[in-house]
Each structure stands twice: as C-alpha cells, then as structure tokens.
Design a protein around this motif. Structure first.
Motif, PDB file in Angstrom:
ATOM      1  N   LYS A   1       0.865  -1.169   0.000  1.00  0.00           N
ATOM      2  CA  LYS A   1       0.000   0.000   0.000  1.00  0.00           C
ATOM      3  C   LYS A   1       0.906   1.225   0.000  1.00  0.00           C
ATOM      4  O   LYS A   1       1.798   1.326   0.828  1.00  0.00           O
ATOM      5  CB  LYS A   1      -0.891  -0.002   1.231  1.00  0.00           C
ATOM      6  CG  LYS A   1      -1.808   1.194   1.354  1.00  0.00           C
ATOM      7  CD  LYS A   1      -2.609   1.092   2.634  1.00  0.00           C
ATOM      8  CE  LYS A   1      -3.255   2.420   2.957  1.00  0.00           C
ATOM      9  NZ  LYS A   1      -3.957   2.402   4.251  1.00  0.00           N
TER      10      LYS A   1
ATOM     11  N   GLN B   1      -3.746   5.503  -3.782  1.00  0.00           N
ATOM     12  CA  GLN B   1      -5.009   5.952  -3.199  1.00  0.00           C
ATOM     13  C   GLN B   1      -5.416   5.086  -2.030  1.00  0.00           C
ATOM     14  O   GLN B   1      -6.592   4.864  -1.795  1.00  0.00           O
ATOM     15  CB  GLN B   1      -6.118   5.990  -4.257  1.00  0.00           C
ATOM     16  CG  GLN B   1      -5.832   6.939  -5.396  1.00  0.00           C
ATOM     17  CD  GLN B   1      -6.936   6.916  -6.444  1.00  0.00           C
ATOM     18  OE1 GLN B   1      -7.240   5.869  -6.991  1.00  0.00           O
ATOM     19  NE2 GLN B   1      -7.528   8.048  -6.710  1.00  0.00           N
ATOM     20  N   GLY B   2      -4.433   4.556  -1.335  1.00  0.00           N
ATOM     21  CA  GLY B   2      -4.719   3.742  -0.173  1.00  0.00           C
ATOM     22  C   GLY B   2      -5.064   2.314  -0.501  1.00  0.00           C
ATOM     23  O   GLY B   2      -5.373   1.529   0.392  1.00  0.00           O
ATOM     24  N   ASN B   3      -5.017   1.943  -1.756  1.00  0.00           N
ATOM     25  CA  ASN B   3      -5.420   0.586  -2.116  1.00  0.00           C
ATOM     26  C   ASN B   3      -4.227  -0.343  -2.223  1.00  0.00           C
ATOM     27  O   ASN B   3      -3.106   0.074  -2.487  1.00  0.00           O
ATOM     28  CB  ASN B   3      -6.173   0.614  -3.434  1.00  0.00           C
ATOM     29  CG  ASN B   3      -7.423   1.446  -3.334  1.00  0.00           C
ATOM     30  OD1 ASN B   3      -8.169   1.324  -2.377  1.00  0.00           O
ATOM     31  ND2 ASN B   3      -7.629   2.319  -4.300  1.00  0.00           N
ATOM     32  N   LEU B   4      -4.504  -1.620  -2.044  1.00  0.00           N
ATOM     33  CA  LEU B   4      -3.454  -2.622  -2.074  1.00  0.00           C
ATOM     34  C   LEU B   4      -3.092  -2.996  -3.505  1.00  0.00           C
ATOM     35  O   LEU B   4      -3.966  -3.172  -4.343  1.00  0.00           O
ATOM     36  CB  LEU B   4      -3.896  -3.880  -1.335  1.00  0.00           C
ATOM     37  CG  LEU B   4      -3.963  -3.805   0.189  1.00  0.00           C
ATOM     38  CD1 LEU B   4      -4.559  -5.085   0.746  1.00  0.00           C
ATOM     39  CD2 LEU B   4      -2.587  -3.569   0.776  1.00  0.00           C
TER      40      LEU B   4
ATOM     41  N   PHE C   1      -1.227  -6.042  -5.364  1.00  0.00           N
ATOM     42  CA  PHE C   1      -0.828  -7.409  -5.075  1.00  0.00           C
ATOM     43  C   PHE C   1       0.185  -7.923  -6.088  1.00  0.00           C
ATOM     44  O   PHE C   1       0.154  -7.573  -7.274  1.00  0.00           O
ATOM     45  CB  PHE C   1      -2.044  -8.337  -5.116  1.00  0.00           C
ATOM     46  CG  PHE C   1      -2.880  -8.297  -3.882  1.00  0.00           C
ATOM     47  CD1 PHE C   1      -3.874  -7.344  -3.726  1.00  0.00           C
ATOM     48  CD2 PHE C   1      -2.689  -9.223  -2.860  1.00  0.00           C
ATOM     49  CE1 PHE C   1      -4.648  -7.299  -2.589  1.00  0.00           C
ATOM     50  CE2 PHE C   1      -3.464  -9.188  -1.714  1.00  0.00           C
ATOM     51  CZ  PHE C   1      -4.446  -8.222  -1.579  1.00  0.00           C
TER      52      PHE C   1
END
Lengths: 114, 114
Positions: A94, A99-102, A104
C-alpha cells in the motif's frame, strides 16, 4: 506504475526445509507491506504486516518477513516448513500513490512434500 | 460471529446475463473492496468504497458496477459487457483508509460462464 513482483511462481519443498519467498516493489516513498496466505479451499488470510519500526516482523504460524528499504524488498521466511503450509502466498503493498489501495503480486504457490 | 460473508459460493452466468454477487460485513468497517483473482495473476482491484453512497473505480472496473446503500453491504454486478467474467471474486473490508489500514477478506465467489 507501481508494481509488486514475486519471483517464484511455484516452490516445492520437503518438510523441515527452510523457506524464503521473494517480494519486491517499485515505489520510492513510504509503503505499508503485507503478506497474505490462501490455503486450499479457504479465504485469503493476513499472515503479517509492516507499517513502521522494526523491519523484522513476525506473523502467525512461525512466519516472519524482513523489510529492506534499500532493496525495495519484503521477503517472507520460515525456518522449517510443514505440510500444512502448502498454500498460495501473496505479497501486497500500500502506497500513498495507490489511493490507499493494495497492489498485489501474482502469488507464489508453495507445495510442501510430507 | 463477526466477519465478511459472500454469496453464493458458486455462480453460473449465461451469455448476455447480468449477475450480482453479494458481500456483507458485520465488522462495522468503513471501507469495502472488490477484487478479481485469476490464476497466476494475483488480485486486481475492481471497485472500492470508503463510505456509504460513494465508490471509486479500481484498475479493472469495465463491465462491472457496484452500489453502497448500506455500510455493511457492497454488492457487485457483473454485466453482460464483461466479456471474460470467469474468475474468483473476493470482497474485502477495512476499518479506515489511514496509514495503518488492514484489509480483511471474505471467502469469495467463483463465477463460471455457461
């Protein structure tokens, strides 16, 4: 674009062998780092996470990971694997830019032979 | 018993049909997410929502739609515009999108096209 690389697609080990799964990310700023595990037929579970402080973090089931900022790495380790560790392992990052998203990695399948 | 539930476990879609996947959480989490998992591809973000009545597109939003009318619910509709819908769909939630946010995952729904 930010990305996460997991070097090994499939790792096969015998019980009691040591494990190290590689994870590298491409982002120069502050990161939060995660390892998730997906056992066969089960949902994705958090194994461990790093936010700040001691770069060596310990998780559940004897797993640990080391954050090496200079190498942009967060490798997962376990000194002695068991058959029950057979699963797929995902590294996730993150960043402020996501934008705060993971984000993977593609995952590493671990098969442990009894 | 707290957690994230997804239903159904398996879903079959006919050509040209819209289908809706359910995701419910009783963790009082603010943020909810939908990911798509394909073999060897890791998880990719479809949509996310930080608060009720607000949601944002992720990396692969085309062919999907969502709603967030209640804090505990975040259904995903796979529309007929999604040409390759066969995948494993994972819903996640987190308490807030701050520096120490951690996402927790549901058991997933496997979508198959007839």
């Amino acid at each position: 674009a930010q990305s996460v690389s997991q070097h090994n697609h499939h790792v096969i080990l015998s019980e009691a062998a040591s494990l190290e799964l590689g994870c590298n990310y491409s982002y120069g700023g502050t990161v939060n780092l995660f390892w998730y595990v997906q056992y066969p037929g089960q949902h994705l579970q958090l194994l461990l996470k790093y936010f700040s402080g001691d770069p060596l973090v310990k998780g559940i089931k004897g797993f640990e990971a080391e954050f090496i900022k200079s190498k942009f790495s967060f490798n997962l380790r376990k000194p002695s694997v068991q058959w029950s560790d057979t699963a797929e392992y995902f590294c996730a990052v993150k960043t402020a830019g996501s934008q705060g998203n993971l984000i993977f990695g593609k995952g590493t399948k671990l098969s442990v032979k009894p | 018993d707290g957690g994230i539930t997804q239903s159904p476990k398996y879903l079959f879609r006919k050509e040209g049909q819209n289908v809706t996947l359910s995701c419910e959480q009783n963790l009082n989490h603010d943020a909810m997410y939908w990911y798509r998992q394909d073999p060897g591809q890791g998880l990719r973000l479809i949509y996310y929502s930080q608060i009720v009545n607000d949601f944002q597109k992720g990396d692969i939003a085309e062919g999907y739609s969502v709603s967030r009318e209640k804090k505990e619910s975040f259904p995903l509709t796979v529309t007929s515009a999604q040409k390759n819908p066969t995948a494993f769909y994972l819903c996640a939630s987190s308490r807030w999108q701050g520096p120490t946010e951690t996402q927790y995952f549901g058991p997933g729904t496997r979508l198959l096209v007839l």
